[in-house]
Design a protein around this motif. Structure first.
Motif, mmCIF file in Angstrom:
data_model
loop_
_atom_site.group_PDB
_atom_site.id
_atom_site.type_symbol
_atom_site.label_atom_id
_atom_site.label_comp_id
_atom_site.label_asym_id
_atom_site.label_seq_id
_atom_site.Cartn_x
_atom_site.Cartn_y
_atom_site.Cartn_z
ATOM 1 N N PRO A 33 -0.436 4.676 0.744
ATOM 2 C CA PRO A 33 -1.554 5.587 1.011
ATOM 3 C C PRO A 33 -1.136 7.050 0.970
ATOM 4 C CG PRO A 33 -0.726 4.690 3.050
ATOM 5 C CD PRO A 33 0.022 3.994 1.941
ATOM 6 N N ALA A 46 0.845 -1.193 0.000
ATOM 7 C CA ALA A 46 0.000 0.000 0.000
ATOM 8 C C ALA A 46 0.881 1.244 0.000
ATOM 9 C CB ALA A 46 -0.898 0.010 1.224
ATOM 10 N N GLU A 74 -12.717 6.962 -2.915
ATOM 11 C CA GLU A 74 -12.939 6.345 -4.221
ATOM 12 C C GLU A 74 -11.988 6.856 -5.296
ATOM 13 O OE1 GLU A 74 -16.481 5.957 -7.531
ATOM 14 O OE2 GLU A 74 -17.027 6.250 -5.442
ATOM 15 N N HIS A 75 -11.775 8.143 -5.390
ATOM 16 C CA HIS A 75 -10.946 8.712 -6.457
ATOM 17 C C HIS A 75 -9.526 9.034 -6.005
ATOM 18 C CE1 HIS A 75 -14.434 8.844 -9.027
ATOM 19 N NE2 HIS A 75 -15.101 9.488 -8.075
ATOM 20 N N GLU A 76 -9.194 8.707 -4.738
ATOM 21 C CA GLU A 76 -7.859 9.022 -4.229
ATOM 22 C C GLU A 76 -7.111 7.798 -3.716
ATOM 23 O OE1 GLU A 76 -7.753 13.252 -2.327
ATOM 24 O OE2 GLU A 76 -9.502 12.179 -1.540
ATOM 25 N N GLY A 77 -7.755 6.674 -3.610
ATOM 26 C CA GLY A 77 -7.094 5.467 -3.121
ATOM 27 C C GLY A 77 -6.992 5.453 -1.607
ATOM 28 N N ASP A 78 -6.053 4.631 -1.110
ATOM 29 C CA ASP A 78 -5.866 4.493 0.334
ATOM 30 C C ASP A 78 -5.424 5.811 0.953
ATOM 31 O OD1 ASP A 78 -6.467 1.803 0.154
ATOM 32 O OD2 ASP A 78 -4.379 1.136 0.204
ATOM 33 N N LYS A 79 -5.966 6.096 2.140
ATOM 34 C CA LYS A 79 -5.593 7.316 2.865
ATOM 35 C C LYS A 79 -5.459 6.994 4.344
ATOM 36 C CE LYS A 79 -7.699 11.223 1.760
ATOM 37 N NZ LYS A 79 -8.753 12.198 1.442
ATOM 38 N N PRO A 125 -9.877 5.169 2.946
ATOM 39 C CA PRO A 125 -9.683 5.276 1.501
ATOM 40 C C PRO A 125 -10.827 6.049 0.856
ATOM 41 C CG PRO A 125 -10.284 3.041 2.100
ATOM 42 C CD PRO A 125 -10.112 3.802 3.379
#
Length: 155
Positions: free
Chosen positions: A12, A10, A81-86, A79
């Motif tokens: 993030p 990952a 939808e448009h930015e991935g894992d956070k 996470p």
């Protein structure tokens, strides 16, 4: 093991924000010009920067306040939808003095206004997971124990 043999990892996005309080226990929210909802002061961590340092930098850039932040209250895996894992870190920034409130300036133009909001009205100011994250951070502050959350839900 070579780089090609390494399993996927990952990567993030990391962000950090601060909870400021008033004497009534309400939290400070800001209204960004680029979002549909209110948020807490903060932003993305830059490469090589710690979440705490990023939080303090963002407070200075957004509010014009030079301040230290205290304990980490919550880290939230959230996470988008448009930015991935956070991974989102929330730090305790304590109570603002009246002089500090008067000194707030929207230095970089990202913010339009600020206000204090009671925990029970957070749902009216932003998405549900932000309200959950802030409530988890308030609970962590009150208990003196930092917490881990997923999508704002403390586990």
């Amino acid at each position: 093991m070579t780089a090609n043999e390494m399993p996927p990892m990952a990567t993030p996005r990391v962000a950090a924000g601060a909870l400021f309080f008033d004497n009534e226990g309400r939290v400070l929210l800001v209204r960004p010009a680029y979002k549909e909802h209110w948020d807490i002061p903060g932003g993305y961590v830059e490469p090589g920067e710690s979440p705490r340092a990023a939080c303090m930098r963002e407070i200075e850039e957004e509010l014009g306040l030079v301040t230290k932040v205290g304990s980490m209250l919550v880290v939230d895996w959230a996470p988008a939808e448009h930015e991935g894992d956070k991974l989102l870190f929330v730090f305790d920034a304590g109570c603002l003095a009246v002089e500090q409130e008067r000194a707030i300036r929207f230095v970089d133009g990202e913010l339009l206004e600020w206000r204090y909001v009671a925990a029970e009205t957070l749902d009216h100011h932003g998405p549900p997971r932000l309200a959950r994250r802030i409530r988890a951070a308030i609970a962590a502050r009150n208990s003196g124990v930092a917490t881990y959350a997923e999508h704002g839900n403390a586990t």
